[in-house]
Design a protein around this motif. Structure first.
Motif, short mmCIF file in Angstrom:
data_model
loop_
_atom_site.label_atom_id
_atom_site.label_comp_id
_atom_site.label_asym_id
_atom_site.label_seq_id
_atom_site.Cartn_x
_atom_site.Cartn_y
_atom_site.Cartn_z
N LEU A 180 0.83 -1.21 0.00
CA LEU A 180 0.00 0.00 0.00
C LEU A 180 0.86 1.26 0.00
N ILE A 181 1.94 1.24 0.77
CA ILE A 181 2.83 2.41 0.80
C ILE A 181 3.46 2.65 -0.58
N LEU A 182 3.95 1.55 -1.19
CA LEU A 182 4.56 1.68 -2.53
C LEU A 182 3.54 2.19 -3.54
N GLY A 183 2.32 1.64 -3.50
CA GLY A 183 1.29 2.02 -4.48
C GLY A 183 0.83 3.45 -4.30
N VAL A 184 0.63 3.87 -3.05
CA VAL A 184 0.18 5.23 -2.80
C VAL A 184 1.25 6.25 -3.18
N LEU A 185 2.50 5.98 -2.81
CA LEU A 185 3.59 6.89 -3.17
C LEU A 185 3.74 7.02 -4.68
N ALA A 186 3.62 5.89 -5.39
CA ALA A 186 3.76 5.93 -6.85
C ALA A 186 2.57 6.64 -7.49
N GLY A 187 1.36 6.42 -6.95
CA GLY A 187 0.16 7.00 -7.56
C GLY A 187 -0.03 8.47 -7.27
N MET A 188 0.59 8.97 -6.20
CA MET A 188 0.42 10.38 -5.85
C MET A 188 0.99 11.31 -6.91
N LYS A 189 2.10 10.90 -7.53
CA LYS A 189 2.74 11.73 -8.56
C LYS A 189 3.04 10.87 -9.77
N GLU A 190 2.01 10.67 -10.58
CA GLU A 190 2.14 9.81 -11.76
C GLU A 190 3.17 10.37 -12.73
N GLY A 191 4.04 9.49 -13.23
CA GLY A 191 5.03 9.88 -14.23
C GLY A 191 6.32 10.44 -13.66
N SER A 192 6.40 10.61 -12.35
CA SER A 192 7.62 11.15 -11.75
C SER A 192 8.70 10.06 -11.67
N LYS A 193 9.92 10.47 -11.30
CA LYS A 193 11.00 9.49 -11.13
C LYS A 193 10.67 8.48 -10.04
N LEU A 194 10.04 8.98 -8.96
CA LEU A 194 9.65 8.08 -7.87
C LEU A 194 8.65 7.04 -8.36
N ASP A 195 7.68 7.48 -9.17
CA ASP A 195 6.67 6.57 -9.73
C ASP A 195 7.33 5.50 -10.59
N ARG A 196 8.22 5.92 -11.48
CA ARG A 196 8.88 4.96 -12.37
C ARG A 196 9.76 3.98 -11.60
N SER A 197 10.45 4.47 -10.59
CA SER A 197 11.33 3.60 -9.80
C SER A 197 10.52 2.54 -9.03
N LEU A 198 9.46 3.01 -8.35
CA LEU A 198 8.65 2.08 -7.56
C LEU A 198 7.90 1.09 -8.46
N SER A 199 7.46 1.57 -9.62
CA SER A 199 6.77 0.68 -10.56
C SER A 199 7.71 -0.40 -11.07
N THR A 200 8.95 -0.03 -11.32
CA THR A 200 9.94 -1.02 -11.77
C THR A 200 10.19 -2.08 -10.70
N VAL A 201 10.31 -1.62 -9.46
CA VAL A 201 10.51 -2.57 -8.35
C VAL A 201 9.30 -3.50 -8.22
N SER A 202 8.09 -2.95 -8.33
CA SER A 202 6.87 -3.76 -8.20
C SER A 202 6.78 -4.82 -9.29
N ILE A 203 7.06 -4.41 -10.52
CA ILE A 203 7.00 -5.37 -11.64
C ILE A 203 8.06 -6.45 -11.47
N ALA A 204 9.25 -6.06 -11.02
CA ALA A 204 10.35 -7.03 -10.86
C ALA A 204 10.01 -8.08 -9.79
N THR A 205 9.42 -7.65 -8.68
CA THR A 205 9.10 -8.62 -7.61
C THR A 205 7.98 -9.56 -8.04
N THR A 206 6.98 -9.04 -8.76
CA THR A 206 5.89 -9.89 -9.20
C THR A 206 6.31 -10.83 -10.32
N ALA A 207 7.25 -10.40 -11.14
CA ALA A 207 7.70 -11.24 -12.26
C ALA A 207 8.65 -12.34 -11.81
N THR A 208 9.10 -12.29 -10.57
CA THR A 208 10.04 -13.31 -10.08
C THR A 208 9.28 -14.34 -9.25
#
Length: 348
Positions: A148-176
Motif C-alpha cells: 500500500l505504501i509503494l502504491g500510494v507513493l507511486a500513484g500520488m505523482k504519476e510519471g515522476s521518477k519516484l513513480d517509475r522507480s517504484l513501478s519497476t521494483v513492483s513489476i520485478a518482484t511480481t515477475a520473479t
C-alpha cells in the motif's frame, strides 16, 4: 445487507458442494483406487485381487452413494459375514466394527484416516494448518502495508521518477516466482559457502520457535511476490482518484496536499486493492506449497505435497475442503467489504 449476505452464503454452500464433489470424483478415479489398494495390501496383487479388495471396502459403489457417505448423509459401508459386522468404514484402528457408529462423514467431524501419517486427518490438518496460519500472518503483516505504501507513493505523482522507480521494483518482484527468489535468498543470505549467513536456509526450527533468523527468508519470499501486484493495483487506483473532480476542487480551494491524500483520496483509492488483498489468501495457500517445501517448513502446503505424492485420498480430500472453504470465505468477506467501502454499491 442481511439479504445480500444470506444470498452470498447460499451461493457459497452450493459452490462448495459442487467443488468438493469434483475433487471427490477425481481422487476416486480407478487408477487412484488401484494404487491405494496396492499400497494398503500388496504391491504384487493381481487385477482380480485389487477388484476384490476395493469391493470389500465399498470403493466400487456408485459415486453419489460414496459421496453421500463421505459427507455423512448416508450410512457408512459395512460388510457382514455370518450375520456379524466384520468391516465398517467408521471403525477406527482398535475399534470393533460392530461398535462403530453408522454415520461417519465430514458433517460428523470424521474426515478419515491418513495412510501416510497414520493419524486422523482432522488432527493433521489442525496442526499443519496452524503452522501455515502463522506463516501467512507474518506474510500479510509485511506484504500489505509495504504494498500500500509503494502504491500510494507511486500513484500520488504519476510519471515522476519516484513513480517509475517504484513501478519497476513492483513489476520485478511480481515477475520473479517464489522458487527463483527463494533460491536467490538462500544463496545470498544463508549459504555458508558464498552467502552472508545472516539467516537460516531452513525454517524447520520455526515450527517450534519463530525467530528473526529462521523465519525471515520464507516470509520475504512469499511477501515480495504478492507485494508487487497489490502495489500496482493501488497505484492505478490512486492515480485515477487523484485526477477526480473533487480532488481538483480541493486543490483549488487551497487544501494542503497531505490533507487531500489522507482525508479524501486514500479511502476511495483502497476500494480496488481491498478486493485484491482478500484474494491473496487463497493464493497464499498455493504459494506456500513451494515455499514450505523449499524451506522444509511442515505446514499446509508441505502436507498437500505429501498427500498428493503418496496417494493419500482422505488427506487430499481434507486439504481440498480447507482450500475450498478459504477461497469461498475470503470471497464472501471481499464482497461484503467492497459493498461497505463503496457507497454507490450500497445505494444500488
Amino acid at each position: 445487507m442481511g439479504l445480500f449476505i444470506l444470498r452470498r452464503v447460499g451461493v457459497m454452500l452450493l459452490t462448495a458442494l459442487c467443488l468438493t464433489f469434483i475433487v471427490f470424483l477425481l481422487t476416486n478415479l480407478e487408477p487412484n483406487l488401484e494404487k491405494l489398494a496396492k499400497n494398503q495390501a500388496n504391491n504384487r496383487m493381481s487385477d482380480e485381487q485389487v477388484v476384490t479388495w476395493l469391493d470389500s471396502r465399498g470403493y466400487l459403489d456408485p459415486m453419489p452413494i460414496k459421496y453421500a457417505r463421505w459427507l455423512g448423509l448416508a450410512p457408512a459401508f459395512t460388510r457382514e459375514e455370518g450375520g456379524e459386522v466384520v468391516f465398517s468404514r467408521c471403525a477406527t484402528p482398535g475399534v470393533d466394527p460392530a461398535d462403530a457408529p453408522s454415520f461417519c462423514g465430514v458433517l460428523q467431524g470424521s474426515w478419515g484416516f491418513s495412510t501416510v501419517f497414520k493419524a486422523d486427518v482432522l488432527a493433521i490438518l489442525a496442526e499443519r494448518g496452524w503452522q501455515t496460519a502463522k506463516l501467512m500472518f507474518f506474510v500479510m503483516l509485511v506484504m500489505v502495508p509495504g504494498a500500500l505504501i509503494l502504491g500510494v507513493l507511486a500513484g500520488m505523482k504519476e510519471g515522476s521518477k519516484l513513480d517509475r522507480s517504484l513501478s519497476t521494483v513492483s513489476i520485478a518482484t511480481t515477475a520473479t516466482p517464489e522458487y527463483v527468489s527463494g533460491v536467490i535468498f538462500i544463496a545470498v543470505f544463508a549459504s555458508s559457502a558464498v552467502g552472508l549467513r545472516w539467516f537460516k536456509g531452513t525454517a524447520t526450527s520455526a515450527m517450534e520457535n519463530i525467530t528473526f533468523e529462521n523465519f525471515t527468508l520464507p516470509v520475504l519470499t512469499i511477501a515480495l511476490y504478492g507485494m508487487g501486484y497489490i502495489a500496482r493495483m493501488t497505484r492505478a487506483s490512486m492515480t485515477e482518484v487523484m485526477t477526480a473532480q473533487y480532488i481538483r476542487t480541493a486543490r483549488l480551494k487551497g487544501v494542503a496536499f497531505k490533507t487531500i491524500v489522507l482525508r479524501h483520496a486514500l479511502r476511495n483509492a483502497l476500494i480496488a486493492p481491498f478486493t485484491v488483498i482478500m484474494l491473496q489468501f487463497p493464493w497464499l495457500l498455493n504459494g506456500v506449497v513451494i515455499v514450505e517445501t523449499l524451506f522444509n517448513y511442515k505446514g499446509f502446503g508441505w502436507t498437500l505435497v505429501q498427500a498428493a505424492g503418496n496417494n493419500d485420498i482422505d488427506l487430499l480430500l481434507g486439504v481440498s475442503i480447507i482450500s475450498v472453504v478459504v477461497v469461498l470465505v475470503t470471497q464472501l468477506i471481499s464482497d461484503i467489504g467492497y459493498v461497505f467501502l463503496n457507497p454507490r454499491i450500497r445505494m444500488a
